[in-house]
Design an enzyme around this catalytic site. Structure first.
Site, PDB file in Angstrom:
ATOM      1  CD  GLU A  57      -2.274   1.198   2.967  1.00  0.00           C
ATOM      2  OE1 GLU A  57      -1.535   0.870   3.926  1.00  0.00           O
ATOM      3  OE2 GLU A  57      -3.456   1.535   3.116  1.00  0.00           O
ATOM      4  CG  ASN A 120      -4.802   4.009   0.596  1.00  0.00           C
ATOM      5  OD1 ASN A 120      -4.082   3.489  -0.241  1.00  0.00           O
ATOM      6  ND2 ASN A 120      -4.594   3.880   1.898  1.00  0.00           N
ATOM      7  CE  LYS A 137      -6.991   1.054   3.983  1.00  0.00           C
ATOM      8  NZ  LYS A 137      -5.731   1.494   4.615  1.00  0.00           N
ATOM      9  CD  GLU A 156      -5.372   4.622   5.882  1.00  0.00           C
ATOM     10  OE1 GLU A 156      -5.966   4.355   4.830  1.00  0.00           O
ATOM     11  OE2 GLU A 156      -4.825   3.744   6.580  1.00  0.00           O
ATOM     12  CB  CYS A 182      -3.638  -1.624   4.760  1.00  0.00           C
ATOM     13  SG  CYS A 182      -2.781  -1.680   6.351  1.00  0.00           S
ATOM     14  CG  ASN A 207       2.190   1.509   4.450  1.00  0.00           C
ATOM     15  OD1 ASN A 207       3.265   2.075   4.477  1.00  0.00           O
ATOM     16  ND2 ASN A 207       1.563   1.229   3.328  1.00  0.00           N
TER      17      ASN A 207
HETATM   18  N1  CDT Z   1      -2.758   1.345   6.528  1.00  0.00           N
HETATM   19  C1  CDT Z   1      -3.617   0.745   7.367  1.00  0.00           C
HETATM   20  O1  CDT Z   1      -4.760   0.522   7.037  1.00  0.00           O
HETATM   21  N2  CDT Z   1      -3.132   0.454   8.593  1.00  0.00           N
HETATM   22  C2  CDT Z   1      -3.972  -0.065   9.631  1.00  0.00           C
HETATM   23  C3  CDT Z   1      -3.508   0.439  10.958  1.00  0.00           C
HETATM   24  C4  CDT Z   1      -4.665   0.809  11.756  1.00  0.00           C
HETATM   25  S1  CDT Z   1      -4.231   1.640  13.227  1.00  0.00           S
HETATM   26  C5  CDT Z   1      -5.369   2.909  13.295  1.00  0.00           C
HETATM   27  C6  CDT Z   1      -4.042  -1.579   9.679  1.00  0.00           C
HETATM   28  O2  CDT Z   1      -5.157  -2.102   9.849  1.00  0.00           O
HETATM   29  O3  CDT Z   1      -3.023  -2.248   9.610  1.00  0.00           O
END
Ligand code: CDT
Length: 329
Positions: A57, A120, A137, A156, A182, A207
């Site tokens: 991502e 995204n 996303k 986000e 993600c 990420n």
């Molecule tokens: N990029 C992404 O979606 N990261 C999220 C972290 C969430 S923490 C608020 C994940 O689910 O890995």
């Protein structure tokens, strides 16, 4: 349907997939340099005979939603106004010249006539260097206003709109290929919507911070959550899953690795061994999906949609018997 070889024999649909776990991208890195890192991964994957490479991502930039930014010009500097662009065209040229496909996550600035929108996004590029599918996303985690309780922000919801393309599945690389990004991997609905479109290969870039900003959740537990959700999604929907991290310390913030390739059995068959750049390669036989699709998870034979209505009636729970009991005392 199995594909013939012209002599009446069925051929397995084996794809060699490279899961390109990336190292961190720092705020100061310029696009051209990141693109050359991606091309290095593509070259190594080509040398190993891969058909397709999966990138994370937001692969072209640092994970910028960790910062509050007020300057629109600064925010826009993380977004791609066109794909390909002058900076990213070399990826598409490499794909075409070397007959290798890729999945790429990036921040998309879309000017579609009704104003500028930000998503995204991920794309699938085929071996001819053409974009054959796009996903925006849907499950955007975090918040839209800065939260002083957090050790790091996750904005986000501030910088992106919720995706408007559903969860697309396209026919590419001889199979049904779907995408997610993600946080989507944590939601069974993501995988089921892909499963309802007979997905055979699900590509997911991520990420994920090594620590949670609001709790002292153990990093190993966080790795477990990443795995268990993708393994369940693979098994319950009879699909290969390729989950790919951007890992390492990015602008002082550690991101977890855990890149892996999961069979439709739910078993991890290849995985990264570091939290650094790594190419994880596996041969994925798409025909291996058939057994589960035809037996345990034969949806047409066994699903009971008449009992599932509450899943789509509302986002939150529709009742809470414990609270109702306590309220009645
Ligand atoms: N990029 C992404 O979606 N990261 C999220 C972290 C969430 S923490 C608020 C994940 O689910 O890995």
């Amino acid at each position: 349907m199995r594909h013939g070889n012209g002599r009446g024999l069925a051929m397995a649909r084996v794809l060699r997939i490279g899961a390109a776990q990336m190292g961190p991208v720092q705020r100061s890195d310029i696009r051209e340099d990141v693109v050359s890192v991606l091309i290095d991964h593509l070259s190594r994957a080509k040398a190993e005979g891969c058909d397709l490479v999966v990138f994370p991502e937001l692969a072209l930039t640092t994970f910028f939603p960790r910062w509050l930014m007020h300057d629109d010009v600064e925010v826009d500097s993380y977004f791609e106004a066109s794909m390909p662009s002058a900076e990213t065209q070399p990826l598409f040229d490499f794909a075409r010249e070397n007959q290798i496909g890729f999945y790429l996550g990036y921040a998309e600035r879309a000017d579609e006539g009704a104003g500028v929108r930000h998503f995204n996004t991920s794309i699938i590029v085929n071996k001819s260097g053409e974009i054959v599918s796009k996903y925006r996303k849907i499950h955007l985690p975090g918040h839209s206003e800065p939260d002083p309780r957090r050790t790091h922000q996750h904005l986000e919801k501030r910088y992106f709109e919720v995706g408007d393309l559903g969860f697309p599945v396209c026919y590419a690389f001889d199979g049904n290929v779907g995408m997610a990004l993600c946080n989507d991997r944590r939601w069974p609905e993501t995988f089921r919507v892909l499963g309802m479109q007979s997905v055979e290969l699900t590509l997911i870039g991520y990420n994920t911070p090594t620590t949670d900003a609001l709790s002292d959740e153990d990093p190993d537990l966080r790795r477990f959550h990443s795995r268990v959700t993708m393994q369940a999604g693979a098994y319950q929907n009879s699909t290969w899953v390729v989950g790919v991290a951007k890992a390492g310390v990015e602008d002082d913030h550690p991101l977890m690795g855990g890149t892996c390739i999961i069979a439709p059995t739910g078993a991890v068959i290849a995985e990264a061994s570091t939290d650094d750049a790594e190419l994880v390669v596996a041969d994925c036989d798409l025909d291996q999906c058939d057994f589960y699709k035809n037996h345990m998870f034969n949806f047409a034979a066994h699903r009971r949609p008449e009992a599932y209505g509450m899943i789509v009636e509302s986002a939150g729970p529709i009742c809470d018997p414990k609270s109702e009991f306590e309220g009645s005392r």
